[in-house]
Design an enzyme around this catalytic site. Sequence first.
Site, PDB file in Angstrom:
ATOM      1  N   TRP A  46       0.847  -1.188   0.000  1.00  9.31           N
ATOM      2  CA  TRP A  46       0.000   0.000   0.000  1.00  9.31           C
ATOM      3  C   TRP A  46       0.894   1.254   0.000  1.00  9.31           C
ATOM      4  O   TRP A  46       1.893   1.293   0.740  1.00  9.31           O
ATOM      5  CB  TRP A  46      -0.905  -0.015   1.234  1.00  9.31           C
ATOM      6  N   TYR A  59      -4.692  -0.008  -4.832  1.00 13.04           N
ATOM      7  CA  TYR A  59      -3.366   0.561  -4.541  1.00 13.04           C
ATOM      8  C   TYR A  59      -2.724   1.186  -5.777  1.00 13.04           C
ATOM      9  O   TYR A  59      -1.708   1.876  -5.685  1.00 13.04           O
ATOM     10  CB  TYR A  59      -2.392  -0.488  -3.968  1.00 13.04           C
ATOM     11  N   PRO A  78       0.716  -4.627  10.407  1.00 11.87           N
ATOM     12  CA  PRO A  78       1.162  -5.477  11.523  1.00 11.87           C
ATOM     13  C   PRO A  78       2.125  -4.785  12.471  1.00 11.87           C
ATOM     14  O   PRO A  78       2.284  -5.238  13.601  1.00 11.87           O
ATOM     15  CB  PRO A  78       1.855  -6.647  10.803  1.00 11.87           C
ATOM     16  N   ARG A  91      15.147  -2.092   6.030  1.00  6.40           N
ATOM     17  CA  ARG A  91      14.010  -2.582   6.808  1.00  6.40           C
ATOM     18  C   ARG A  91      13.398  -3.845   6.205  1.00  6.40           C
ATOM     19  O   ARG A  91      12.786  -4.643   6.927  1.00  6.40           O
ATOM     20  CB  ARG A  91      12.959  -1.483   6.940  1.00  6.40           C
TER      21      ARG A  91
END
Length: 261
Positions: A19, A47, A185, A232
């Site tokens: 997203w 999206y 999450p 990340r």
Amino acid sequence: MHVVEGNGARIPVIGLGTWELRGRTCARIVEQALRLGYRHIDTAQIYDNEREVGEGLRASGIKRNDVFVTTKVWTTHFMAKDLERSAKESLARLRLTEVDLLLLHWPNPHVPLAETLGALARVKQAGLARHIGLSNFDVAQIEEAVAACSEPLACDQVEYHPYLGQADVIEACARHGMAFVAYSPIAKGRVKGDRALARIGDRYRKTAAQICLRWLVQQNVSAIPRTSKLERLQENIDIFDFELSDEDMREITAMGSAAAR
Ligand code: NDP
């Protein structure tokens, strides 16, 4: 990659959320994620990045059958006459012949659920989606969907993180053999500054985000964190070399109940 089972679907426990990822960034991050070992990519018609997700898939060189691709039909295409066309348009943008999982993005009270689910089941029967499922359905809506659908539903994809308990939906999914997939999450990045998660992380030499993701997968939940940053991507998948104690699991779960009070 570990998987979560949902009525025949084997959904890799960690996926890449996409997203707000657009253009070159999206294609590059999808490619890099697959190179790093991600095997599950989550996109959606709304999206506006299915084309770039497809580009990233092809650029990675990973075999199609080794990647689990999820997309979602937006609510404006829930009438029987629209849904199959919408699914085919998603496939054309992705340049795939089928997706692994096609979800109804959000319940739409203006179209009878049985009509939408009938069309969704036909999309599966036509071979356009290996599995079908739900997103943002609450317990009552899951019950209604399961009763109305001629094909098994693989999952419900719902917001879930330490600040938002979802015990009732998780329980409903388990009752019907469905997987639970957690979106947002890491609470849209909020867990990064969480002192309690960081303190637990110090003991395992992991970051707050890794503790949060590990807490999810230890519940047999699939999680689809999004990042636009290469470092990340690695961080969010580096969660399979440690195990949270029962006490730590309970402490993190209790944050959701505390946030609800
Ligand atoms: P996430 O919980 O995945 O958080 C994403 C944010 O966290 C970004 O701002 C990212 O910033 C930051 N972040 C990522 N990794 C880390 C890290 N290790 N440490 C600190 N910050 C980090 O939020 P999303 O809402 O994007 O949810 C994930 C995916 O779930 C979506 O991308 C989408 O695929 C799906 N989704 C589905 C919905 C549905 O209705 N079915 C609704 C919402 C989401 P940066 O890019 O700078 O790393």
